[in-house]
Design an enzyme around this catalytic site. Structure first.
Site, short mmCIF file in Angstrom:
data_model
loop_
_atom_site.label_atom_id
_atom_site.label_comp_id
_atom_site.label_asym_id
_atom_site.label_seq_id
_atom_site.Cartn_x
_atom_site.Cartn_y
_atom_site.Cartn_z
N LEU A 215 0.82 -1.21 0.00
CA LEU A 215 0.00 0.00 0.00
C LEU A 215 0.86 1.26 0.00
O LEU A 215 0.49 2.27 -0.61
CB LEU A 215 -0.94 0.00 1.21
N GLU A 216 1.98 1.23 0.68
CA GLU A 216 2.81 2.43 0.80
C GLU A 216 3.54 2.78 -0.49
O GLU A 216 3.56 3.94 -0.90
CB GLU A 216 3.81 2.28 1.94
#
Length: 281
Positions: free
Chosen positions: A132-133
């Site tokens: 996600l990052e």
């Protein structure tokens, strides 16, 4: 720290002087446009040296630092975190990201097992955050960290918070962990494959592969183990669940205060782990 505002008209003689001399030395007041940025940086340079950062580091890191308008635009445009969970997670949990996460969970199974043994955080959670990052390290960001942090420290919206982060970024350089040129990342000053702010780097970054460096940009073991160290230090309970209502969900909110983001981490980790919450509770 922004100095206290005093009106000379309201204060007289020695009382005024005593108050002025009692005020701590600090950077110039924050600003809402680029006009005062250079003056602010000059004040901050002195403040950083007063905080114990070497003059050589301050000169190297802040030489040529510039106000970045795109950082301010991004800071003001974070409406995505006000989306519903369904809207937010649908955008981020694409089939290709899920498939890649599952493949990386298998590829790094031995590494993730060692990290879980030491920190108690399952690989599914770490891979979910990683994906996600930065898309598993594919996009760590390309903003010059000192431009981004100085811009946000000068800007009045969150000046105190980012003044502290800018000081910690200088400490990273001063201690020899990274050079100013190496410090590139996302628009808010985060660096590495799981996006650590400078304060988190100083507190939680680890040299997991023992090569003498805490490298969160190029080194997957260091990046994932540092993420696990962050979660453990913020209360992660080994063997407990991470879905909303379970013991470890509040720890995901320490990673990112936006509840919709924490919920999406949990959902992605569930998909990778092949179950719900991953724990007995």
């Amino acid at each position: 720290m922004k100095p206290t505002s005093l009106s000379p008209v309201a204060l007289k003689g020695g009382f005024l002087l005593s108050l002025l001399f009692a005020l701590p030395a600090s950077a110039a007041p924050c600003g809402r446009d680029p006009a005062g940025f250079e003056s602010w940086v000059a004040g901050f340079r002195s403040e950083a040296v007063g905080e114990g950062v070497s003059e050589a580091t301050v000169d190297a890191a802040l030489r040529g630092v510039s106000y970045n308008r795109s950082v301010i635009l991004r800071d003001r445009a974070q409406g995505i975190f006000h989306q519903s969970f369904e809207q937010f997670s649908r955008r981020l949990l694409s089939p290709s990201r899920i498939a890649k996460g599952k493949a990386l969970l298998q590829r790094h199974a031995a590494l993730l097992g060692r990290i879980e043994q030491e920190y108690g955080v399952p690989g599914a959670v770490l891979v979910a955050i990683w994906g996600l990052e930065t898309g598993f390290g594919a996009d760590n960001g390309n903003f010059r960290s000192f431009d981004a942090l100085a811009t946000l420290a000068y800007d009045c919206r969150r000046s105190e918070r980012f003044r502290a982060e800018l000081l910690d970024a200088l400490r990273i350089v001063d201690r020899g962990y990274m050079s100013p040129a190496q410090m590139r990342g996302d628009w808010a000053g985060e660096i590495g494959q799981t996006q650590f702010l400078p304060s988190s780097y100083l507190k939680y970054a680890v040299d997991f592969d023992r090569d003498g460096k805490r490298d969160l940009i190029r080194n997957i073991p260091d990046a994932l183990a540092s993420t696990a160290n962050f979660l453990k230090a913020n209360g992660w309970r080994r063997g407990a669940g991470w879905d909303e209502g379970q013991p470890n969900f509040p720890v995901l909110l320490e990673w990112n205060k936006a509840r919709v983001y924490g919920e999406t981490i949990a959902r992605f980790a569930d998909m990778l782990a092949g179950g719900s919450g991953g724990g007995a509770e």
